[in-house]
Scaffold this active site. Structure first.
Site, PDB file in Angstrom:
ATOM      1  N   THR A 141       0.838  -1.199   0.000  1.00 42.95           N
ATOM      2  CA  THR A 141       0.000   0.000   0.000  1.00 42.95           C
ATOM      3  C   THR A 141       0.868   1.242   0.000  1.00 42.95           C
ATOM      4  O   THR A 141       1.850   1.314   0.726  1.00 42.95           O
ATOM      5  CB  THR A 141      -0.976   0.073   1.205  1.00 42.95           C
ATOM      6  OG1 THR A 141      -1.524   1.393   1.257  1.00 42.95           O
ATOM      7  CG2 THR A 141      -0.292  -0.184   2.528  1.00 42.95           C
ATOM      8  N   ASP A 143      -0.083   3.822   1.212  1.00 42.47           N
ATOM      9  CA  ASP A 143      -0.467   4.552   2.430  1.00 42.47           C
ATOM     10  C   ASP A 143       0.436   4.284   3.627  1.00 42.47           C
ATOM     11  O   ASP A 143       0.411   5.044   4.592  1.00 42.47           O
ATOM     12  CB  ASP A 143      -1.909   4.199   2.807  1.00 42.47           C
ATOM     13  CG  ASP A 143      -2.909   4.758   1.816  1.00 42.47           C
ATOM     14  OD1 ASP A 143      -2.653   5.873   1.308  1.00 42.47           O
ATOM     15  OD2 ASP A 143      -3.923   4.107   1.540  1.00 42.47           O
ATOM     16  N   LEU A 301      -1.905   9.854 -10.100  1.00 39.79           N
ATOM     17  CA  LEU A 301      -0.532   9.864 -10.612  1.00 39.79           C
ATOM     18  C   LEU A 301       0.443   9.337  -9.557  1.00 39.79           C
ATOM     19  O   LEU A 301       1.387   8.623  -9.867  1.00 39.79           O
ATOM     20  CB  LEU A 301      -0.126  11.280 -11.034  1.00 39.79           C
ATOM     21  CG  LEU A 301      -0.969  11.947 -12.129  1.00 39.79           C
ATOM     22  CD1 LEU A 301      -0.627  13.420 -12.254  1.00 39.79           C
ATOM     23  CD2 LEU A 301      -0.769  11.239 -13.463  1.00 39.79           C
TER      24      LEU A 301
END
Lengths: 422, 422
Positions: A141, A143, A301
């Site tokens: 991920t 994140d 992006l």
């Protein structure tokens, strides 16, 4: 004779998720597994018996290297939550029936928190029913919000892209700063964790001042205090650049993007689709302070920019893919591979495994002590933690001026072979 | 003994505008000019006597190479229109007084249409008053809308970034396409000319289908026809990607972005600041067709992404800078340097010069025959024209994981010298 491996990808894409897929494939072959099947569109597609034989697409070292450089999920991804076992046993019966039919010995799922929930449920079901398959999670991920791993594959490359683009945006702002103050608000992904937004601080170096303000979702956002800060900064300098997470909320817990127009759709996990935070704040500042403002959203992006991937990240993504196969081959199940940092300078890491029950559905946020007192910047510790992860390049294979990706187009690659002779 | 050179940058930045500055500096030194001064923030800053001695910042080959890789205007830029000579002679008297005082023999202005207007007025004034200085324009704009030059420096690199990012966005969309149709609208810069939006077609290759629809500002935009097209495409495929220019207008001549919230500011040349076209269209499609939609704006990223510059473009930008000095040194004035294409395969180009009166304030748009009949894609001729301009890379100098830029920070670069020993 070993059985087959089934591998799937799930959740939001990253620039290096396919490097993990490459690691799974290569290591499974090296360790004598029979075949590696790839689920199309994660467990959702698999439930419809959508899968492919990976050897059809990865036929040689060139294909493998292309796969490592291909962004987004090569196999397709999904956001699909399995029901609790007691709610719908049929789904599980279907999955395990397919696994048996395909002679699957090992299932690897490459994903984030929600995907580890899938691994947890499948391995729980296997234990309950005495099924022989083994299930290993492979972290992924941008994140960086998975617990117990030092960081997640995908984070380093997204951070490298964010740092580079922030630097280029700041240069752009500086060019136009004469007798015309301007404020730019950059919006970065990260719903509840500010790891990506903090990465804008990477742009601060001998040749760049970096952003002036960085707001993470971990700290309640106070729009009045923000406006005041910008106003004060504009007295001292001509350009002000603020980086904000898409997930910042006010102290009542309301997302700032909810004040903006059109952002009410939710995904299968109940997460709000976010966008518009920076545009809202840029308009707000323009109205309050009258200066020229601009908003820049890094949008998708930032999660698919394999052209600017970090070498450390690509290599680690490959490594965790391989480690997942190794763990399963050694008899483990219901585990997720993690990355352990051994040292910072020189940077060294290795893999470990943890019980997936300790990881699934949790979220690792930026520690309070890595955010400054005012809650508007990250500390040096944050940057020191991140810096090793963005080092080195993994040069794209350029064909006709653009980076080349691997696809399921099996017609062959004339243009590619002109450049890279086998 | 030759006098001094004064060089300025004007208008929107590009990834390679500083490569032209490097070309001016290097060639002026090679040809025995005394000093090269740089205007700070173009003619606007110069009117306030803001200028620097370039030799203070470009001390060696490493600095020169860094300058070529630095995006946005190193010297700062402006959008400042000189008054007509008969309207305000004082401004001209001030400028020429400064030029005399600084012993300027040659003035080079790096910019687009509006900047060539400045060169035209200054050279006209010099002719009227018999001033000895010579004035040469050096083309620069990502928009590629200057007349008489085959293309403009800056266009190739922006196109390379747009092509690469479009490809990455399409991959990202494909990953999520299972049982969930999605439509993505990409917004690209270009007010009246569609050169940049057409560059999204570069993504079409053996490994990528490219966008489905491309709308340039040259053709009136019909939102009903667009919706119909998307609806038809969604019957055949799961993802639809449309690229639109920020400057598309309906047949009444109203900008689509004007239907969106908040876009009414104008710059000094009377141009509307545009944004929000893609967001408006994504919302429109979502409401009409009910599918998931997303908008992606390449925003200022596309004009400052030196990390993905084209080698052809960097080299040509350097070349036109040098050619501007050469033209002035050979006695020319009131001219703009142009790029002439000699051949496509192998691609070869050279420089020429044209009277700036033939160029200033004009706009070269995409020829109608390079847009398909329906007005929703570019032709193969368009792509063949563009492709040579994006070839080759100009590897950024990476320091600590990020591309390094040249700045006016004269404290020196410790981190840089650690990596690139002189």
């Amino acid at each position: 004779m070993k059985g087959n491996v089934l591998v799937g990808q799930s959740g939001g894409p990253t620039a290096v998720i396919n490097s993990s897929l490459a690691g799974v494939f290569k290591t499974a072959m090296d360790r004598g597994f029979n075949k590696v099947y790839g689920m199309r569109y994660g467990i959702q597609g698999f439930l419809d018996e959508q899968y492919v034989d990976m050897s059809k697409y990865v036929k040689n070292e060139l294909d493998l290297e292309l796969l490592k450089r291909t962004p987004s999920a090569f196999l397709g991804t999904c956001r699909y939550k399995l029901p609790a076992i007691h709610e719908d046993k049929e789904v599980y019966e279907k999955i395990f029936h397919l696994l048996d039919k395909m002679d699957i010995e090992v299932l690897i799922y490459i994903g984030g928190n929600d995907s580890m929930d899938t691994i947890q449920k499948l391995s729980d079901y296997a234990i309950l029913t005495g099924a022989k398959q083994r299930f290993i999670g492979c972290p992924k991920t941008i994140d960086n919000d998975l617990a117990l791993t030092d960081h997640t594959p995908g984070y380093g490359s997204a951070a490298k892209y964010i740092g580079t683009s922030t630097k280029e945006v700041i240069r752009d702002c500086l060019g136009f700063s004469y007798k015309k103050k301007n404020v730019t608000v950059i919006e970065v992904m990260g719903r509840n964790a500010g790891w990506l937004t903090g990465a804008t601080a990477l742009s601060k170096a001998e040749d760049c001042d970096g952003p002036d303000l960085i707001y993470l979702p971990e700290i309640p956002f106070d729009i009045e205090k923000f406006t005041k800060k910008v106003e004060t900064l504009l007295k001292k300098k001509d350009i002000v650049v603020a980086a904000v997470s898409e997930g910042i909320k006010n102290k009542e817990g309301k997302y700032i993007c909810e004040f903006s127009a059109g952002s009410s759709t939710k995904d299968a996990f109940g997460h709000i689709q976010m966008t518009g935070t920076a545009a809202y704040l840029a308009n707000y500042i323009h109205e309050k302070l009258g200066c020229k403002t601009r908003s820049v959203e890094f949008s998708t992006l930032q999660r698919s920019a394999s052209h600017l991937a970090s070498r450390i990240d690509i290599n680690e993504a490959f490594m965790v893919g391989g480690a997942a196969i190794k763990a399963a081959d050694e008899g483990l199940s219901g585990m997720m591979v993690v990355i352990d940092r051994l040292s910072d300078d020189p940077y060294q890491s290795t893999t470990g495994v943890y019980d997936v029950h300790r990881i699934a559905n949790g979220e690792k946020v930026v520690p309070r002590e890595w955010i400054n007192k005012d809650g508007d910047y990250v500390t040096d510790e944050f940057v020191s933690y991140l810096k090793p992860l963005i080092q080195g390049d993994y040069t794209p294979m350029m064909v006709d001026g653009l980076p080349r990706h691997l696809t399921m187009n099996t017609k062959g690659y004339k243009d590619l072979y002109k450049v890279f002779n086998e």
